[in-house]
Structures are given as structure tokens and as C-alpha cells.
Design a protein around this motif. Structure first.
Motif, PDB file in Angstrom:
ATOM      1  N   VAL A  76      53.855  45.184  48.582  1.00 36.71           N
ATOM      2  CA  VAL A  76      54.490  44.580  47.404  1.00 36.71           C
ATOM      3  C   VAL A  76      54.526  43.065  47.543  1.00 36.71           C
ATOM      4  CG1 VAL A  76      56.693  44.290  46.201  1.00 36.71           C
ATOM      5  CG2 VAL A  76      55.849  46.578  46.711  1.00 36.71           C
ATOM      6  N   ASN A  77      54.797  42.583  48.746  1.00 41.55           N
ATOM      7  CA  ASN A  77      54.906  41.144  48.944  1.00 41.55           C
ATOM      8  C   ASN A  77      53.548  40.464  48.916  1.00 41.55           C
ATOM      9  OD1 ASN A  77      57.648  41.494  49.140  1.00 41.55           O
ATOM     10  ND2 ASN A  77      57.596  41.701  51.365  1.00 41.55           N
ATOM     11  N   ALA A  78      52.516  41.168  49.345  1.00 36.46           N
ATOM     12  CA  ALA A  78      51.168  40.603  49.239  1.00 36.46           C
ATOM     13  C   ALA A  78      50.838  40.302  47.780  1.00 36.46           C
ATOM     14  CB  ALA A  78      50.156  41.567  49.835  1.00 36.46           C
ATOM     15  N   ARG A  79      51.249  41.184  46.894  1.00 37.98           N
ATOM     16  CA  ARG A  79      51.011  40.943  45.462  1.00 37.98           C
ATOM     17  C   ARG A  79      51.943  39.867  44.923  1.00 37.98           C
ATOM     18  NH1 ARG A  79      50.523  46.633  45.614  1.00 37.98           N
ATOM     19  NH2 ARG A  79      52.607  46.974  44.763  1.00 37.98           N
ATOM     20  N   ALA A  80      53.206  39.891  45.379  1.00 37.33           N
ATOM     21  CA  ALA A  80      54.175  38.907  44.880  1.00 37.33           C
ATOM     22  C   ALA A  80      53.776  37.486  45.257  1.00 37.33           C
ATOM     23  CB  ALA A  80      55.566  39.240  45.417  1.00 37.33           C
ATOM     24  N   LYS A  81      53.194  37.319  46.429  1.00 38.95           N
ATOM     25  CA  LYS A  81      52.781  35.988  46.866  1.00 38.95           C
ATOM     26  C   LYS A  81      51.742  35.375  45.942  1.00 38.95           C
ATOM     27  CE  LYS A  81      53.577  36.900  51.788  1.00 38.95           C
ATOM     28  NZ  LYS A  81      52.903  37.100  53.092  1.00 38.95           N
ATOM     29  N   THR A  82      50.938  36.200  45.298  1.00 39.69           N
ATOM     30  CA  THR A  82      49.895  35.663  44.418  1.00 39.69           C
ATOM     31  C   THR A  82      50.496  34.908  43.232  1.00 39.69           C
ATOM     32  OG1 THR A  82      49.722  37.692  43.080  1.00 39.69           O
ATOM     33  CG2 THR A  82      48.342  37.544  45.052  1.00 39.69           C
ATOM     34  N   ILE A  83      51.752  35.192  42.910  1.00 40.43           N
ATOM     35  CA  ILE A  83      52.415  34.468  41.819  1.00 40.43           C
ATOM     36  C   ILE A  83      52.555  32.992  42.167  1.00 40.43           C
ATOM     37  CG2 ILE A  83      54.623  34.203  40.596  1.00 40.43           C
ATOM     38  CD1 ILE A  83      54.920  37.272  40.797  1.00 40.43           C
ATOM     39  N   PHE A  84      52.888  32.702  43.421  1.00 40.38           N
ATOM     40  CA  PHE A  84      53.149  31.326  43.843  1.00 40.38           C
ATOM     41  C   PHE A  84      51.915  30.601  44.372  1.00 40.38           C
ATOM     42  CE2 PHE A  84      57.656  32.939  44.666  1.00 40.38           C
ATOM     43  CZ  PHE A  84      58.152  32.378  43.509  1.00 40.38           C
ATOM     44  N   LYS A  85      50.892  31.347  44.734  1.00 40.58           N
ATOM     45  CA  LYS A  85      49.737  30.711  45.375  1.00 40.58           C
ATOM     46  C   LYS A  85      49.076  29.617  44.540  1.00 40.58           C
ATOM     47  CE  LYS A  85      48.318  33.983  48.914  1.00 40.58           C
ATOM     48  NZ  LYS A  85      47.286  34.920  49.409  1.00 40.58           N
ATOM     49  N   PRO A  86      48.970  29.754  43.213  1.00 38.64           N
ATOM     50  CA  PRO A  86      48.346  28.659  42.449  1.00 38.64           C
ATOM     51  C   PRO A  86      49.049  27.319  42.615  1.00 38.64           C
ATOM     52  CG  PRO A  86      48.477  30.639  41.099  1.00 38.64           C
ATOM     53  CD  PRO A  86      49.271  30.915  42.346  1.00 38.64           C
ATOM     54  N   ALA A  87      50.358  27.357  42.903  1.00 42.39           N
ATOM     55  CA  ALA A  87      51.120  26.106  43.024  1.00 42.39           C
ATOM     56  C   ALA A  87      51.266  25.633  44.458  1.00 42.39           C
ATOM     57  CB  ALA A  87      52.513  26.282  42.408  1.00 42.39           C
ATOM     58  N   VAL A  88      51.352  26.571  45.417  1.00 47.06           N
ATOM     59  CA  VAL A  88      51.695  26.162  46.785  1.00 47.06           C
ATOM     60  C   VAL A  88      50.765  26.735  47.848  1.00 47.06           C
ATOM     61  CG1 VAL A  88      54.118  25.764  46.249  1.00 47.06           C
ATOM     62  CG2 VAL A  88      53.385  28.043  47.002  1.00 47.06           C
ATOM     63  N   GLY A  89      49.745  27.456  47.462  1.00 45.43           N
ATOM     64  CA  GLY A  89      48.749  27.945  48.404  1.00 45.43           C
ATOM     65  C   GLY A  89      49.335  28.781  49.523  1.00 45.43           C
ATOM     66  N   LEU A  90      49.055  28.400  50.764  1.00 41.17           N
ATOM     67  CA  LEU A  90      49.466  29.180  51.916  1.00 41.17           C
ATOM     68  C   LEU A  90      50.977  29.189  52.136  1.00 41.17           C
ATOM     69  CD1 LEU A  90      46.655  28.202  54.453  1.00 41.17           C
ATOM     70  CD2 LEU A  90      46.862  30.323  53.136  1.00 41.17           C
ATOM     71  N   TYR A  91      51.711  28.342  51.424  1.00 39.37           N
ATOM     72  CA  TYR A  91      53.161  28.340  51.536  1.00 39.37           C
ATOM     73  C   TYR A  91      53.812  29.391  50.631  1.00 39.37           C
ATOM     74  CZ  TYR A  91      52.793  23.863  54.017  1.00 39.37           C
ATOM     75  OH  TYR A  91      52.502  22.883  54.918  1.00 39.37           O
ATOM     76  N   ALA A  92      53.016  30.207  49.974  1.00 38.54           N
ATOM     77  CA  ALA A  92      53.556  31.165  49.004  1.00 38.54           C
ATOM     78  C   ALA A  92      54.599  32.074  49.630  1.00 38.54           C
ATOM     79  CB  ALA A  92      52.422  31.987  48.397  1.00 38.54           C
ATOM     80  N   GLY A  93      54.385  32.487  50.879  1.00 37.50           N
ATOM     81  CA  GLY A  93      55.341  33.374  51.530  1.00 37.50           C
ATOM     82  C   GLY A  93      56.706  32.741  51.702  1.00 37.50           C
ATOM     83  N   ALA A  94      56.739  31.460  52.038  1.00 38.45           N
ATOM     84  CA  ALA A  94      58.016  30.773  52.215  1.00 38.45           C
ATOM     85  C   ALA A  94      58.773  30.681  50.893  1.00 38.45           C
ATOM     86  CB  ALA A  94      57.781  29.377  52.785  1.00 38.45           C
ATOM     87  N   PHE A  95      58.058  30.435  49.802  1.00 36.42           N
ATOM     88  CA  PHE A  95      58.718  30.349  48.503  1.00 36.42           C
ATOM     89  C   PHE A  95      59.148  31.727  48.005  1.00 36.42           C
ATOM     90  CE2 PHE A  95      56.692  26.262  48.788  1.00 36.42           C
ATOM     91  CZ  PHE A  95      57.600  25.415  48.167  1.00 36.42           C
ATOM     92  N   LEU A  96      58.396  32.753  48.374  1.00 36.14           N
ATOM     93  CA  LEU A  96      58.823  34.110  48.030  1.00 36.14           C
ATOM     94  C   LEU A  96      60.109  34.459  48.769  1.00 36.14           C
ATOM     95  CD1 LEU A  96      58.258  36.740  46.512  1.00 36.14           C
ATOM     96  CD2 LEU A  96      56.911  37.491  48.508  1.00 36.14           C
ATOM     97  N   ASP A  97      60.239  34.030  50.026  1.00 38.24           N
ATOM     98  CA  ASP A  97      61.480  34.248  50.765  1.00 38.24           C
ATOM     99  C   ASP A  97      62.675  33.657  50.016  1.00 38.24           C
ATOM    100  OD1 ASP A  97      60.221  35.558  52.835  1.00 38.24           O
ATOM    101  OD2 ASP A  97      60.221  33.838  54.188  1.00 38.24           O
ATOM    102  N   VAL A  98      62.513  32.444  49.516  1.00 36.06           N
ATOM    103  CA  VAL A  98      63.601  31.790  48.776  1.00 36.06           C
ATOM    104  C   VAL A  98      63.925  32.568  47.504  1.00 36.06           C
ATOM    105  CG1 VAL A  98      64.253  29.711  47.513  1.00 36.06           C
ATOM    106  CG2 VAL A  98      63.120  29.512  49.730  1.00 36.06           C
TER     107      VAL A  98
END
Length: 202
Positions: free
Chosen positions: A57-79
Motif C-alpha cells: 500500500v505504501n509503495a503505491r502511496a509514495k507515488t503521490i508525492f514522487k512528482p514533487a519530492v522524488g526519493l524523499y516521498a517516503g519521508a513525506f508519506l510518514d508525515v
């Protein structure tokens, strides 16, 4: 860093809380310089992070943030997940998030000598500005995302990622609702296998 999730998933065990909250500031074999219970909290933190990273689920959720923050998507998903946790009435019923947050600050303050220096540097700001409670508001999440951008290399503006958070709010919340019960089960099982039985409630 999803501080609220790691605090909650320490199940009110003070030494576990210290290790769980400070693990990102402790590198390599330096963890062995801490008391055993804090080492257990460090190990719990890393197990939580691994479970989170591996969850589909989180692998898919990270794709939401990747266009804006790339590899930092996981950190923003945590927030983002800390926001949904802060507003989860199955976890923080009867508006008891502020009381829980104050317990966390007090517990950490009483054990600051056991915390790594870098965490001791940020702790006064965490307490003064009540980071844990403020995750419940979108304004608080925006400030957290702005702080992540300031600390990250190659990122300049938190505006695009916060816009994605607002635009995809319902999708992100649905991801949280699917993920967090499985994380909670994982941590309960981890406690049964590796640690003392968790305390009921928060």
C-alpha cells in the motif's frame, strides 16, 4: 520522521519510547552504547520502518508525492500518516492526543541524558511547539513538510508537495486506513516475541 507513530507504538514503555523516538539519530554499532531497553526500542523502530517500507500500500502511496519530492516521498508519506493517526478516533478517542503528547514530552525530558546529542538539540522545539499534537491540523502538517524541505538536499519549496497532500487527501487517508491496522498487528506481535507484553490503551 513519523514521531507520533513511533511514540504511540512504544505502548507507554519509557525506555522503549526513548529508543523508538531517537533511533534515526543513532548510527551503526553506536546503539550498543545505550542501555538494553533503549536498544530494544531502537530495534523496534527499525522493524517498524522495514515493515512500512515493504508494505505494498505504501509503495503505491509514495507515488503521490514522487512528482514533487522524488526519493524523499517516503519521508513525506510518514508525515502524512502521522496526520491521519492524530485524527484517528479509534486510537486517540475523546480528544486525548494532547494528554498523550504531554506524557511523551515528560517521559523524554526525564531521560534526555540517555538520548543522542542531536535529538537533545531538537527536543526543546518539539516540546515548545507541541509537534505531536500539531500533526492533527493541516497547518501543522504544512509546517512539518516545510521543515523536511529545509533539511533535505535538492528540495527548495514545500508548496508542491503540500498541494499534493491536499489534493490527494482522501486517497492518502484510505491508504492509511488499510496500512495502520496491519502495522499495529505487526507491532503487537513483535512485542509478544521480543519485548514485554504491551500495556493496554494509551
Amino acid at each position: 520522521m513519523n514521531y507520533l507513530a513511533h511514540a504511540f507504538l512504544s505502548f507507554r514503555q519509557p525506555e522503549i519510547l526513548v529508543g523508538n523516538m531517537t533511533s534515526d539519530f543513532i548510527k551503526g554499532k553506536s546503539k550498543f552504547s545505550f542501555p538494553e531497553k533503549i536498544q530494544q526500542g531502537i530495534a523496534l523502530h527499525r522493524a517498524i520502518d522495514q515493515f512500512t517500507d515493504d508494505h505494498k500500500v505504501n509503495a503505491r502511496a509514495k507515488t503521490i508525492f514522487k512528482p514533487a519530492v522524488g526519493l524523499y516521498a517516503g519521508a513525506f508519506l510518514d508525515v502524512a500518516y502521522d496526520h491521519f493517526l492524530a485524527n484517528d478516533r479509534l486510537v486517540f478517542a475523546d480528544d486525548n492526543l494532547p494528554a498523550f503528547s504531554q506524557w511523551v514530552y515528560g517521559t523524554l525530558e526525564n531521560r534526555l541524558e540517555d538520548c543522542p546529542a542531536r535529538f537533545r538539540d531538537i527536543f526543546p522545539y518539539m516540546k515548545q511547539y507541541d509537534w505531536l499534537t500539531n500533526y492533527s491540523s493541516r497547518e501543522g502538517i504544512e509546517k512539518s513538510m516545510a521543515g523536511l524541505v529545509r533539511r533535505a538536499k535538492y528540495l527548495q519549496d514545500h508548496g508542491p508537495v503540500f498541494e499534493l497532500f491536499n489534493r490527494e487527501y482522501e486517497t492518502l487517508e484510505a491508504c492509511y486506513q488499510r496500512f495502520f491496522p496491519e502495522l499495529l498487528l505487526f507491532v503487537n506481535n513483535y512485542f509478544k516475541k521480543h519485548l514485554l507484553p504491551p500495556q493496554p490503551g494509551i
